[in-house]
Design an enzyme around this catalytic site. Structure first.
Site, PDB file in Angstrom:
ATOM      1  N   HIS A 177       0.817  -1.216   0.000  1.00  0.00           N
ATOM      2  CA  HIS A 177       0.000   0.000   0.000  1.00  0.00           C
ATOM      3  C   HIS A 177       0.852   1.267   0.000  1.00  0.00           C
ATOM      4  O   HIS A 177       0.835   2.034   0.967  1.00  0.00           O
ATOM      5  CB  HIS A 177      -0.919  -0.009   1.224  1.00  0.00           C
ATOM      6  N   SER A 193      -6.513  -5.217  10.783  1.00  0.00           N
ATOM      7  CA  SER A 193      -7.964  -5.169  10.864  1.00  0.00           C
ATOM      8  C   SER A 193      -8.268  -3.774  11.371  1.00  0.00           C
ATOM      9  O   SER A 193      -7.866  -3.414  12.487  1.00  0.00           O
ATOM     10  CB  SER A 193      -8.494  -6.239  11.821  1.00  0.00           C
ATOM     11  N   LEU A 194      -8.926  -2.982  10.561  1.00  0.00           N
ATOM     12  CA  LEU A 194      -9.046  -1.551  10.873  1.00  0.00           C
ATOM     13  C   LEU A 194      -9.873  -1.283  12.125  1.00  0.00           C
ATOM     14  O   LEU A 194     -10.697  -2.092  12.536  1.00  0.00           O
ATOM     15  CB  LEU A 194      -9.611  -0.811   9.655  1.00  0.00           C
ATOM     16  N   LEU A 211      -9.836   8.947   0.578  1.00  0.00           N
ATOM     17  CA  LEU A 211     -10.122   7.779  -0.261  1.00  0.00           C
ATOM     18  C   LEU A 211      -9.974   6.482   0.516  1.00  0.00           C
ATOM     19  O   LEU A 211      -8.947   6.244   1.137  1.00  0.00           O
ATOM     20  CB  LEU A 211      -9.187   7.748  -1.477  1.00  0.00           C
ATOM     21  N   LYS A 233      -3.921  11.028  -0.870  1.00  0.00           N
ATOM     22  CA  LYS A 233      -3.427   9.664  -1.061  1.00  0.00           C
ATOM     23  C   LYS A 233      -2.474   9.674  -2.265  1.00  0.00           C
ATOM     24  O   LYS A 233      -2.752  10.306  -3.284  1.00  0.00           O
ATOM     25  CB  LYS A 233      -4.629   8.747  -1.327  1.00  0.00           C
ATOM     26  N   HIS A 238      -5.641   2.051  -4.587  1.00  0.00           N
ATOM     27  CA  HIS A 238      -5.461   1.504  -3.237  1.00  0.00           C
ATOM     28  C   HIS A 238      -4.798   0.133  -3.302  1.00  0.00           C
ATOM     29  O   HIS A 238      -5.165  -0.708  -4.127  1.00  0.00           O
ATOM     30  CB  HIS A 238      -6.820   1.381  -2.543  1.00  0.00           C
ATOM     31  N   GLU A 295     -17.466  -4.349  24.560  1.00  0.00           N
ATOM     32  CA  GLU A 295     -16.615  -5.533  24.667  1.00  0.00           C
ATOM     33  C   GLU A 295     -15.379  -5.449  23.782  1.00  0.00           C
ATOM     34  O   GLU A 295     -14.356  -6.071  24.085  1.00  0.00           O
ATOM     35  CB  GLU A 295     -17.435  -6.792  24.340  1.00  0.00           C
TER      36      GLU A 295
END
Lengths: 615, 615
Positions: free
Chosen positions: A28, A116-117, A179, A239, A253, A356
């Protein structure tokens, strides 16, 4: 460094990001290029970090929440002298430390695995909480987020938590490059939209042009001088900044630049700037490292005690013995019984409210700082944090998770509150340990044993009382089991855990009345599983009947089957579990309806033994 | 109704809540009492609902997000004449429709199962989106939330989604009673704190005293006249309102009142008010119910096609054939290939951005309104929505979930992006179907077949290309399998699915060269599993070797073992799976490192066959 030098450093980070991705043939670079100036100024002026001693307790902490921008991170490591240029171009290759998304398993300067965003900020909140309330060495926690990931609810759990806890050691930078992967984000370059949201959650906000080194520098200064609340710097960026072929364009991307050489030329060519990153001030952790002998609660055989009660008492005792134990609650501490720890060790108790994901992320953040967290909520609600548990295992994080109110045995509350998938979830996690005690003394022992294990450790507790079967001095090996009934005449083995153990014993009594001897194994260690004992039982009795208060998939039945996955002959295996959707009913009615009470077990066992006779 | 009558109705709802919990001996009367006036005014004046025809397409929709306040809901049903008083006191008893937390499995007026907090609003957003963009019959969606649950990130994913989509048919009521389960919430009675947050996300907010019927009435009127944005009514209330022994007191969550008779007297005694709820206006759904014959994409045997591509093409074709198919994307539609549906059917495509909980909740909401949703993201990120999937199964919701980029086969991106727990997660869900196709034609067929199934249906797709093994007219039964290699000399059966199928075939070729004949089964239906074929293979070959691109727990290996869980003799079972933590590497390197490529399979098979000879 002066403005022009900072700009040069930013260009170097871009060039090296482009080079790394080009060498890998994937990655990326455009997401790295948007944030290059933000990282350059941080590295050169504000970060306090001793790369030779990542364990230095006064080091600032940096979390790359937008983990896909790993080329930028690795380029920064190179600029700081932590890695060589030669390693940079091993990016994403077999055996390289420089993975597609950074992990602390491989790199000592990475706090937590990202990719994992929406997870970097929650874990950063956990670290900042440790810094402010436990470590107190003055470190700051810097988190670089993408704008796309602000759509994740976990980000707002974290924002709420940080605002409420007034975490002014937390400095978040959002690379608003407008983006996402597929196309524009919801809010594009509307920095105000993000500012309004963070302000509403009690944050100090700063809006800047993320490509203006002086503005970035001032923003960091302002963030550092902000007391009483966390700060977010919202940086307008592009970007792919600096390369016309990709800058601010859709469809770029997650892929190398179309022409890397041309891009590098356009960026002004390779540079070899080296930064001397500021060292942190000398500091020592005030952590109480006292380790007394633990005085676990002791229960008398025959008494009736809920395993959740034993967990609460054991955790409090563990907290007395060890100063590095912390407890985290998902606003159900009166049910899970972490409340006892809260009363005895309030300074090491953290209320995470009904959130949680943040609960588990706080545990991960605290574990990253060397604390030993126990986070508890209902077993069912830990499914809410599944992705966080998964990522924690990628981090190699050592955390203890405790799920109460497991199974249909909770009774009237109904299926929404019943953990019926938790064993499957935790078994499938890499390197995990899954424990499901049946009595109070066993629970107490396992709570203490968990603290010393690696990886994700899960303990399943029960709401209702169960008889104390073991003496307080009995020992329980992780990976072991207990054979509660055994004779040479055993014609079948019942394998149970937790609430089904007393049911299995009662079934064995019934069967004995009919002249049928059965073995009963308490398989409290669901993972790792005691294959040796199971195989011996199989050889001796020819048939194993597993009984679990869980859906039939992924739990005890599968764990037992797995023990016979080595190619040796397999006995007859039959599993009882919760095969229908429960409603509301009393606990005993629930167990009966699911066919996992003594009556159901005895009936199934009898059928199996008689079948064997017929055959 | 006049103010006094509304107040009387509120008291009746309180009394009946107290009675229901007293009869059950458990439940949440105090959480019901705080919201009683809010529900009374809604029921009497604003809700448009035909209780005799819950399927009426113009009915308003009501979601009790704070599902534990079920006594209030059931008391309201009684006041509306939908249930009798006699049923009310069956609350939480075995066989009763009136469960501890409401579910649509049992009650036709319930839209979605609640009880895991923070889920009602996200599902309500899905329903409101269906109402505004698909059904267009003018219904309003009312959601009653608790204040504690606003800590859940999913609430803010929903708030963002609703604000961005300008869902002015969505009317949310928050019962701000300031007390959670364990103690006070973060913000207590600070309504402004909540208002700031919702406003920041683009909502219209109204703050009121939730016990003043006129204020409540005016707030609903204002909500109904608000255009262009969703409305939230923040109502200051007291938990346990009306009974001094519990009103606004801690420690009174989730238990019957200490003295029900006294409480009922204090509340003015039993009442038998009946409300004639307003009927909805006549309306018909404009849904295009046309069902053409589906023209699935067709692929030529021997071509190389990624199953995600076949999924994208098949979904678009399904959308053409059926007007009730909708597609939902987690901002990765270019990767999962829902993009093709988006291009062909933009009016039925919904971008949910990077918010997987809202992604699944939108699917649940749309399914509740009769639409057939396909929601897709990376398999790994569906773990983010585990609790939503669990609750959807409790609802009996019929949704299709598609996880792409499964397993180590994705290659360089590394473990954060690899679905290695998804099969375990979906297998453990009650009543689920789990499909894992290996080629393009199989994928296309299964995508179409999924639409007609009950419950949660999961399809796992792969990133890289795989050879087309089946002709376009081949049929694939859910619960079936395909035997790809078979002879009378087979000495072992390799059971594979997805990317390991071509590897298994290559392994069979290698083994054949060594004179070892093996059977190969493509177990594309992981749940339900084709027990008959597996048992026959076991009888014929004596040993099954499962090979999966998934952690060894909970997936294919366990599914095969489960097929032998009926007490009949079991063959030798050996499983290959991903037993180490992968890093970055090329796809073929990843499969090799995990020992699940042709070489690894052949080696394991050879060892097993030779072992059998030794024995």
């Amino acid at each position: 460094m002066k403005t022009a030098e900072l700009a040069e450093l930013g260009q170097q980070l871009r060039v090296d990001s482009v080079r790394a991705a080009a060498a890998a043939g994937s990655g990326h670079p455009t997401s790295s290029m948007s944030a290059a100036d933000l990282v350059a100024v941080l590295l050169a002026h504000h970060l306090r970090y001793d790369f030779e001693r990542p364990e230095n307790p006064a080091n600032d902490r940096f979390v790359l929440s937008k983990g896909h921008a790993s080329p930028l991170l690795y380029a920064a490591y190179k600029a700081a002298g932590a890695i060589e240029d030669g390693e940079l171009v091993t990016f994403r290759k077999l055996g390289s430390r420089l993975e597609g998304h950074p992990t602390p398993r491989r790199l000592p300067w990475v706090e937590t695995a990202t990719g994992s965003l929406g997870q970097g900020l929650p874990v950063g909140v956990g670290i900042a909480l440790a810094g402010k309330r436990l470590d107190r060495t003055g470190y700051r926690v810097w988190v670089l987020c993408g704008d796309s990931e602000l759509a994740e609810g976990s980000v707002w759990e974290a924002a709420e938590h940080a605002g409420y806890e007034e975490l002014d050691n937390l400095k978040v930078i959002v690379d608003v490059n407008r983006l996402g992967q597929r196309g524009p984000t919801r809010h594009g370059h509307d920095l105000d939209a993000y500012a309004r949201r963070f302000q509403a959650f009690g944050w100090h906000t700063i809006e800047i042009d993320g490509h203006d080194p002086d503005a970035v520098d001032r923003a960091y200064g302002e963030a550092l001088s902000t007391d009483g609340q966390p700060t977010v710097i919202l940086a307008r960026t592009l970007k792919g900044k600096g390369v016309a072929a990709v800058e601010d364009r859709e469809g770029q991307h997650g892929k190398p630049l179309p022409d890397a050489d041309e891009a590098i030329t356009e960026l002004g060519g390779r540079r070899e700037l080296h930064i001397r990153v500021n060292e942190p001030p000398a500091a020592a952790v005030l952590r109480d490292r006292t380790t007394e002998a633990i005085r676990l609660p002791r229960y008398d055989e025959g008494d009736e005690v809920a395993t959740r009660d034993a967990f609460g008492a054991a955790l409090a005792a563990l907290g007395t013995a060890r100063g590095d134990i912390v407890a985290l609650d998902g606003e159900v501490g009166d049910s899970t019984r972490t409340e006892q720890f809260a009363k005895e060790h309030p300074e090491r108790f953290f209320e995470c409210y009904i959130a949680e994901q943040q609960l588990v992320a706080t545990a991960v953040g605290m574990a990253a700082r060397g604390w030993v967290p126990y986070a508890a909520t209902f077993a069912a609600f830990l499914t809410r944090a599944h992705d966080f548990v998964r990522m924690a295992s990628i981090s190699g994080s050592g955390i203890n998770l405790v799920g109460s109110h497991a199974g249909v045995a909770i009774g009237q509350d109904g299926p929404s509150q019943m953990g019926l998938e938790d064993l499957a979830m935790f078994r499938s996690v890499y390197g995990s340990t899954v424990l499901y005690p049946c009595d109070a003394n066993q629970t107490a022992r396992l709570v203490a044993a968990m603290a010393g294990l690696d990886g994700i450790r899960y303990l399943r507790t029960s709401r209702g009382k169960t008889p104390v079967l073991y003496g307080p001095d009995e020992e329980f090996r992780v990976g072991g089991s207990k054979t509660l009934r055994s004779s040479e005449e055993d014609r079948l083995t019942i394998v149970a855990a937790g609430v089904t153990v007393p049911e299995a014993l009662a079934a064995a009594d019934r069967l004995a009345e009919s002249g049928i001897a059965v073995r009963v194994i308490d398989l409290y260690s669901v993972k790792p599983v005691d294959g040796e004992t199971l195989r011996r039982a199989a050889e001796d009795t020819g048939c194993l009947l597993t009984v679990e208060d869980h859906h039939p998939e992924g739990g005890l039945g599968d764990a037992v089957a797995e023990a016979f996955g080595d190619g040796r002959p397999v006995p007859r295996l039959v599993r009882l579990g919760v095969r229908t959707m429960p409603g509301s009913a009393a606990p005993d009615e629930q167990l009966h309806a699911a066919g996992i009470d003594a009556l159901g077990i005895a009936a199934a066992a009898k059928l199996l033994v008689e079948e064997a006779v017929v055959q």
